[in-house]
Write an enzyme that holds these catalytic residues in place. Sequence first.
Site, PDB file in Angstrom:
ATOM      1  N   LYS A  76       0.969  -1.099  -0.118  1.00 13.57           N
ATOM      2  CA  LYS A  76       0.197  -0.050   0.153  1.00 13.57           C
ATOM      3  C   LYS A  76       0.589   1.288  -0.062  1.00 13.57           C
ATOM      4  CE  LYS A  76      -3.423  -2.726   2.568  1.00 13.57           C
ATOM      5  NZ  LYS A  76      -4.145  -2.555   4.209  1.00 13.57           N
ATOM      6  N   ARG A 133      -4.482  -6.325  14.311  1.00 12.26           N
ATOM      7  CA  ARG A 133      -3.743  -5.305  14.964  1.00 12.26           C
ATOM      8  C   ARG A 133      -4.173  -3.861  14.399  1.00 12.26           C
ATOM      9  NH1 ARG A 133      -0.577  -4.128  10.347  1.00 12.26           N
ATOM     10  NH2 ARG A 133      -0.309  -5.817   8.887  1.00 12.26           N
TER      11      ARG A 133
END
Length: 328
Positions: A117, A172
Amino acid sequence: MKINAENTGTGAMLHILIKNAAAGMKMAEKIGYPVIVKATAGGGGKGMRAIWSEEQMEKNFNSAVNEATAAFGNGGMYMEKLIEEPRHIEIQIVGDQYGKACHLSERDCSVQRRHQKLTEETPSPFMTDKLREDMGKAAVKAAEYIKYEGAGTIEFLVDKHRNFYFMEMNTRIQVEHPITEQVVDYDLIREQILVAGGVPISGKNYYPKLHSIECRINAENPDSFVPSPGTIIRFDMPEIDEVRFDHFVEQGYTIPSSYDSLIAKLIVTGATRNEALEKMSTALASCVIEGPLTNIPLHQKLIAETGFKAGGVNIHHLEKLLTEGRLS
């Protein structure tokens, strides 16, 4: 295989451990080409190969196994149906110790390089109210089913017809979590600590009221993407309203040769997407990091690119622009 949409609102990939290329061929015959093989122990795009035909199976499968073994010490592979022209859209969720979960809407992470990303935004320019509602319900249902506690992200691939498919869950806090905090006024870190302490969540779902964009600032050559370690001799942060700059470096800091190239995150927020894009352009121009090379020039070109400005980006868009030399 696709799960009944009436029950879940989504689809699921077929995840079966593939022992070798021959087994891969048999599975691909069942689900149809194109397919993609992924490392069971993988991440960051390593150990991942698209396979478009039977002729490519042995070469691409073995290449993925070799890369996964070198990176993770585990060459295990599973196979999925390859979704063409997909967008990568994820749903932020929070679950408590009492079986309740909520979602904080979506993040669009479709701007990627080598499955990494690079730029994220919320809300997604591809989203509709119905799609957001359906994806949010599916994410909450999954989180409550496994009695998930804490902050997490359920990631989907969304095809051009807005069918969505479960990809994975990250248990997370994500690198891109700040843009969610910007548009829904929610402190994810604080909430995660409260949940760990036994505080129940309200169960309320949150929806974006503003538009936020994040650019990941990496210390690397913006043309070749080769890491660029060295000492930062100048570090000027943008001083603009509604700009958040998360970083761990400073002037005089030496970036070592063995490191993750991410050194900062530039987050801007506006009342509309166009306003956020204008702020990001100004913020990138005001962010000065000298010494090591960074990908700031690439971000500047990308946010001005016609396809990105129009919101028409899938996960292959950036790679196509770079291959065709349209960001040079």
